[in-house]
Design a protein around this motif. Sequence first.
Motif, short mmCIF file in Angstrom:
data_model
loop_
_atom_site.label_atom_id
_atom_site.label_comp_id
_atom_site.label_asym_id
_atom_site.label_seq_id
_atom_site.Cartn_x
_atom_site.Cartn_y
_atom_site.Cartn_z
N ARG A 98 -10.27 16.08 -5.36
CA ARG A 98 -10.05 15.73 -6.77
C ARG A 98 -8.70 15.04 -6.96
N GLU A 99 -7.68 15.52 -6.26
CA GLU A 99 -6.36 14.88 -6.37
C GLU A 99 -6.39 13.48 -5.78
N ILE A 100 -7.12 13.31 -4.68
CA ILE A 100 -7.22 11.98 -4.07
C ILE A 100 -7.89 11.01 -5.02
N ALA A 101 -9.02 11.43 -5.60
CA ALA A 101 -9.76 10.56 -6.52
C ALA A 101 -8.91 10.20 -7.73
N SER A 102 -8.16 11.17 -8.25
CA SER A 102 -7.29 10.91 -9.40
C SER A 102 -6.20 9.91 -9.05
N LEU A 103 -5.62 10.04 -7.85
CA LEU A 103 -4.56 9.14 -7.43
C LEU A 103 -5.11 7.73 -7.21
N VAL A 104 -6.31 7.62 -6.65
CA VAL A 104 -6.94 6.30 -6.48
C VAL A 104 -7.08 5.61 -7.83
N ARG A 105 -7.53 6.35 -8.84
CA ARG A 105 -7.69 5.76 -10.17
C ARG A 105 -6.35 5.31 -10.73
N HIS A 106 -5.32 6.11 -10.51
CA HIS A 106 -3.99 5.77 -11.03
C HIS A 106 -3.45 4.51 -10.37
N HIS B 147 -16.48 10.71 3.22
CA HIS B 147 -16.09 11.30 1.94
C HIS B 147 -14.85 10.60 1.39
N LEU B 148 -13.88 10.34 2.25
CA LEU B 148 -12.67 9.63 1.81
C LEU B 148 -13.03 8.24 1.30
N ALA B 149 -13.98 7.60 1.96
CA ALA B 149 -14.43 6.28 1.49
C ALA B 149 -15.04 6.38 0.10
N ASP B 150 -15.86 7.39 -0.11
CA ASP B 150 -16.48 7.58 -1.43
C ASP B 150 -15.44 7.84 -2.51
N LEU B 151 -14.33 8.47 -2.13
CA LEU B 151 -13.26 8.77 -3.08
C LEU B 151 -12.42 7.54 -3.43
N GLY C 250 0.84 -1.19 0.00
CA GLY C 250 0.00 0.00 0.00
C GLY C 250 0.87 1.24 0.00
N VAL C 251 0.27 2.39 -0.29
CA VAL C 251 1.04 3.63 -0.33
C VAL C 251 0.32 4.70 0.47
N PHE C 252 1.09 5.63 1.00
CA PHE C 252 0.60 6.61 1.97
C PHE C 252 1.06 8.00 1.55
N VAL C 253 0.11 8.93 1.47
CA VAL C 253 0.44 10.31 1.10
C VAL C 253 -0.12 11.26 2.16
N PRO C 254 0.57 11.42 3.29
CA PRO C 254 0.08 12.36 4.30
C PRO C 254 0.13 13.79 3.78
N GLY C 255 -0.84 14.60 4.20
CA GLY C 255 -0.89 15.99 3.75
C GLY C 255 -1.73 16.20 2.52
N LEU C 256 -2.12 15.14 1.84
CA LEU C 256 -2.98 15.26 0.66
C LEU C 256 -4.43 15.32 1.14
N THR C 257 -5.10 16.47 0.87
CA THR C 257 -6.47 16.66 1.33
C THR C 257 -7.42 17.09 0.23
N ASP C 258 -6.92 17.37 -0.96
CA ASP C 258 -7.77 17.81 -2.06
C ASP C 258 -8.53 16.60 -2.63
#
Length: 266
Positions: A175-183, A202-206, A165-173
């Motif tokens: 749209r960026e989260i959803a894009s990274l999930v897709r990637h 909301h994070l779950a929905d993303l 798994g990967v972890f990106v602390p500090g990421l709260t946007d």
Amino acid sequence: MAQRTFADLHHADEPLLLPNAWDHASATALAAQGFRAVGTTSLAVAAAAGLPDGAAATREQTLRLALTLGSEPFHLSVDAEGGFSDDPDEVAGFARELHAVGAVGINLEDGLGPVDRHAAKIAAVRAAAPGLFVNARTDTHWLGDGEGDGTIRRLDAYRQAGAHGVFVPGLTDAREIASLVRHLGDVPLNILYSPTGPSVPHLADLGVRRISLGSLLYRRALGAAVEAATDIRAGRAPGGPTPTYEEIRAPSREADGAADATASFG
């Protein structure tokens, strides 16, 4: 324990909400509330020892905490900073020790150091302790790397090295989260919860699969302790819940068992 493995919890119907503890009492209190997995927080381990966080100064304290918690009936993931060494073989050795005392996960941060070095650490840990879930953290949003696409470049290298798994602390946007999930596809994305960021639903929905609380609980506990002391000094009764002595009292342990555990640690 008859439940899903730690890895499985990253692919369940709901994201894994991982509270981070700092000692036996905090970890068991969280587990008693139904949290099936508990992480540690490097800030609290360092602060308790009067040492700086993120400076590779708390290897022994971190291992000792893992020894204390590793036999408890919950999944334990250990925040190991950058593995307490730049040498992948030394990081692998530390990971092997963590797994031996009962940890099922390790969190390794890159501190924006060389990508290939962090990838080598991940690969070494995977080889040395195959049973550990490796959560690879990049600090691009935490510290800022000024590269634009630095987050994706780093995460791609880490998952290719074997990170589960990967972890990106500090990421709260959002749209960026959803894009990274897709990637990332099937690779679980871990986000650090922020009171000013997206909520857990909301994070779950993303599509976020793991939500860590980091040092938040520890910092709030310290704040509550100081507030209670100053309230008492001012003649006010402290507010908020206060567990009883008996609720906090640690379960008794056999002297011989504790001695054996201490001997094996040394």
